[in-house]
Design an enzyme around this catalytic site. Sequence first.
Site, mmCIF file in Angstrom:
data_model
loop_
_atom_site.group_PDB
_atom_site.id
_atom_site.type_symbol
_atom_site.label_atom_id
_atom_site.label_comp_id
_atom_site.label_asym_id
_atom_site.label_seq_id
_atom_site.Cartn_x
_atom_site.Cartn_y
_atom_site.Cartn_z
ATOM 1 N N PHE A 91 -31.890 41.996 90.257
ATOM 2 C CA PHE A 91 -33.139 42.210 89.511
ATOM 3 C C PHE A 91 -34.069 43.191 90.202
ATOM 4 C CE2 PHE A 91 -34.775 39.072 92.534
ATOM 5 C CZ PHE A 91 -36.031 39.580 92.790
ATOM 6 N N LYS A 142 -23.048 45.230 84.107
ATOM 7 C CA LYS A 142 -23.668 43.928 83.794
ATOM 8 C C LYS A 142 -24.968 43.891 84.592
ATOM 9 C CE LYS A 142 -24.562 40.236 84.946
ATOM 10 N NZ LYS A 142 -25.983 39.811 85.097
ATOM 11 N N CYS A 189 -34.075 44.767 99.474
ATOM 12 C CA CYS A 189 -33.047 44.405 100.458
ATOM 13 C C CYS A 189 -33.266 45.166 101.756
ATOM 14 C CB CYS A 189 -31.666 44.711 99.908
ATOM 15 S SG CYS A 189 -31.412 46.451 99.677
ATOM 16 N N SER A 212 -27.299 38.899 96.089
ATOM 17 C CA SER A 212 -27.481 38.011 97.244
ATOM 18 C C SER A 212 -26.139 37.746 97.937
ATOM 19 C CB SER A 212 -28.109 36.701 96.789
ATOM 20 O OG SER A 212 -27.275 36.086 95.840
ATOM 21 N N GLU A 215 -29.951 39.858 84.206
ATOM 22 C CA GLU A 215 -30.496 39.331 82.940
ATOM 23 C C GLU A 215 -32.014 39.174 82.997
ATOM 24 O OE1 GLU A 215 -28.701 37.917 85.227
ATOM 25 O OE2 GLU A 215 -28.866 35.722 85.279
ATOM 26 N N GLU A 230 -33.195 34.618 104.123
ATOM 27 C CA GLU A 230 -33.803 35.757 103.432
ATOM 28 C C GLU A 230 -34.820 35.170 102.448
ATOM 29 O OE1 GLU A 230 -31.534 37.836 100.372
ATOM 30 O OE2 GLU A 230 -32.420 39.724 101.008
HETATM 31 P P1 NAD Z 1 -28.261 37.510 92.611
HETATM 32 O O1 NAD Z 1 -27.156 37.455 93.587
HETATM 33 O O2 NAD Z 1 -28.884 36.225 92.185
HETATM 34 O O3 NAD Z 1 -27.789 38.245 91.268
HETATM 35 C C1 NAD Z 1 -27.148 39.490 91.290
HETATM 36 C C2 NAD Z 1 -26.248 39.612 90.064
HETATM 37 O O4 NAD Z 1 -25.266 38.575 90.116
HETATM 38 C C3 NAD Z 1 -26.978 39.444 88.748
HETATM 39 O O5 NAD Z 1 -26.474 40.386 87.831
HETATM 40 C C4 NAD Z 1 -26.659 38.022 88.328
HETATM 41 O O6 NAD Z 1 -26.591 37.870 86.924
HETATM 42 C C5 NAD Z 1 -25.298 37.785 88.932
HETATM 43 N N1 NAD Z 1 -25.098 36.387 89.320
HETATM 44 C C6 NAD Z 1 -26.042 35.510 89.747
HETATM 45 N N2 NAD Z 1 -25.480 34.317 90.022
HETATM 46 C C7 NAD Z 1 -24.158 34.437 89.777
HETATM 47 C C8 NAD Z 1 -23.051 33.539 89.884
HETATM 48 N N3 NAD Z 1 -23.203 32.285 90.299
HETATM 49 N N4 NAD Z 1 -21.821 33.992 89.555
HETATM 50 C C9 NAD Z 1 -21.653 35.270 89.144
HETATM 51 N N5 NAD Z 1 -22.666 36.152 89.014
HETATM 52 C C10 NAD Z 1 -23.912 35.751 89.331
HETATM 53 O O7 NAD Z 1 -29.362 38.495 93.230
HETATM 54 P P2 NAD Z 1 -30.803 38.829 92.661
HETATM 55 O O8 NAD Z 1 -31.684 37.642 92.878
HETATM 56 O O9 NAD Z 1 -30.730 39.429 91.307
HETATM 57 O O10 NAD Z 1 -31.232 40.010 93.654
HETATM 58 C C11 NAD Z 1 -31.794 39.784 94.904
HETATM 59 C C12 NAD Z 1 -30.757 39.802 96.007
HETATM 60 O O11 NAD Z 1 -30.055 41.041 95.994
HETATM 61 C C13 NAD Z 1 -31.347 39.709 97.405
HETATM 62 O O12 NAD Z 1 -30.534 38.869 98.182
HETATM 63 C C14 NAD Z 1 -31.290 41.136 97.926
HETATM 64 O O13 NAD Z 1 -31.242 41.260 99.318
HETATM 65 C C15 NAD Z 1 -30.019 41.594 97.305
HETATM 66 N N6 NAD Z 1 -29.968 43.046 97.237
HETATM 67 C C16 NAD Z 1 -29.132 43.685 98.103
HETATM 68 C C17 NAD Z 1 -29.082 45.056 98.097
HETATM 69 C C18 NAD Z 1 -28.180 45.786 99.038
HETATM 70 O O14 NAD Z 1 -28.037 46.964 98.870
HETATM 71 N N7 NAD Z 1 -27.564 45.140 100.013
HETATM 72 C C19 NAD Z 1 -29.868 45.797 97.200
HETATM 73 C C20 NAD Z 1 -30.695 45.110 96.316
HETATM 74 C C21 NAD Z 1 -30.728 43.732 96.343
#
Ligand code: NAD
Length: 508
Positions: free
Chosen positions: A157, A181, A289, A234, A184, A390
């Site tokens: 997000f 994808k 991140c 994450s 959401e 985090e």
């Molecule tokens: P998230 O892991 O909750 O979601 C990321 C994606 O995974 C979304 O599209 C979501 O729909 C999907 N998703 C969520 N739960 C899932 C599951 N159980 N099974 C399959 N798919 C699932 O992350 P977020 O809250 O949207 O974003 C924040 C996180 O992203 C933070 O931890 C941040 O550090 C990380 N991030 C990392 C980078 C990087 O380059 N390393 C960059 C941006 C964000």
Amino acid sequence: MNQRVSTERIEHWIGGASVASGEAELRFGEVTNPATGEVIRQVALGGAKDVATAVAAARAALPGWRATPPMKRARVMMKYRELLETNREALVQLITQEHGKTLDDARGEVTRGIEVVEFAIGIPHLLKGEIAPQVGTGVDTYSIHQPVGVCAGITPFNFPAMVPLWMFPMAVACGNTFVLKPSEKVPSAALLLVRLAREAGLPDGVLNVVNGDKAAVDALLTHPDVNAVSFVGSTPIAQYIYSTASAHGKRVQALGGAKNHGVVMPDADLDFTVDALIGAAYGSAGERCMAISVAVAVGDVADQLVARLAQAAKALPVGDGTDPVAQMGPLITRVHCDKVKGFVDAGVDEGAKLVVDGRGLKVAQRDDGFFIGPCLFDNVTPDMSIYRNEIFGPVLSVVRVNTLEEAIALINRNPYANGTAVFTTSGGAARRFEDEIEVGMVGVNVPIPVPVSYFSFGGWRNSLFGDQHIYGPESVRFYTRSKVVTRRWSEGRPANATSSLVMPTLGQ
Ligand code: NAD
């Protein structure tokens, strides 16, 4: 409380058009403006059927797009770049509306995304292989880089436009087709991105979007026609994506979470360092991140550093991201905001000194927004939950150490290893830090060392699962497969040709 439920619906984008979900059981998610708490849109939550439709469209578009000369693909990227510039403000408004970050921060995000498209314009050069003529008599060997096939991208997000732009421009420039994808929670910017790509000349089916949650992701990870998966999000989900998709035979890069440390040496320029740390800790409300969430104060710099950070943190204007005065917006959801406040409570209980407390912040006329003000902790120790996790909110922890050596050891022990920075005026200290630190992206007097688009982005340890970093030259390797051709062209049959069962040694 959500004040209003909007009926505007966001569907999928498949084969160059908006497509309603074909699932037997329709599901929708709510998209909220975090500054007001209002539900502003509904988003379709797809499943296996929608994913199958999108992957079929991507598979059908693959032969034509793969055969399109790289220079023509580059021209689409050139046009795309122009359209992104023309539509920059529309993207910015959507990002702020659904994510909450300030408009200026959203502008920065779009710029960093456009830079990847600029790099993708060079794809004819980037796809060139190597040739070694005459490896044997009349025999040449050369390498070629071919598209992987249908690629999937799953995005978080916190960068609604930039992270999708880290992925699909490079993937399609390399001749692949793509299914995105998006998160959401923030789907609208991604949809505008794909509409603009079509306007730029990307053929239908080359770039598709399936909106959704875990159900859509799982369908992508296991679909036999998906060849590669890029993920940013994450760490627990990155681990899950990596293991599931690779078990299904796909090439995977899965970027995870972070806990980034900024080391402040006693000789650092404190005015500059405090400004840098405030921006890196509280920009985008800490939902980056590459945010610095731990300041490591070395030696006697700590008291002065904490005092100055506190003064600057207290003065930060927080508000609706559309308010030109605000420098920090809300968090993404009420649940996340409560979670961040819970971490601050835990830090106090565990004995850290809360120097600035943003938990009680109220923003005028935004009673239902998901706000928390900047928080600053001093005397944080590595066993505390605020250090180990985090937090992904505007919470900066100061850890005090005696030496640079201790600072490096602390950072190298942390399970996350995305980015880090050192603030110093000593070339020797900086050089030692960049050599010994075990982290993917390192800043020297640069608080958020996100590489420019012609380098690649990626962390180490639990911040990245997979072998290739994202965008830049490593993404060309990720989105292509290499093939090596050894060919013989001689006029007529070579004079010394005989039938032989011996292992060929061309160079003899
Ligand atoms: P998230 O892991 O909750 O979601 C990321 C994606 O995974 C979304 O599209 C979501 O729909 C999907 N998703 C969520 N739960 C899932 C599951 N159980 N099974 C399959 N798919 C699932 O992350 P977020 O809250 O949207 O974003 C924040 C996180 O992203 C933070 O931890 C941040 O550090 C990380 N991030 C990392 C980078 C990087 O380059 N390393 C960059 C941006 C964000």
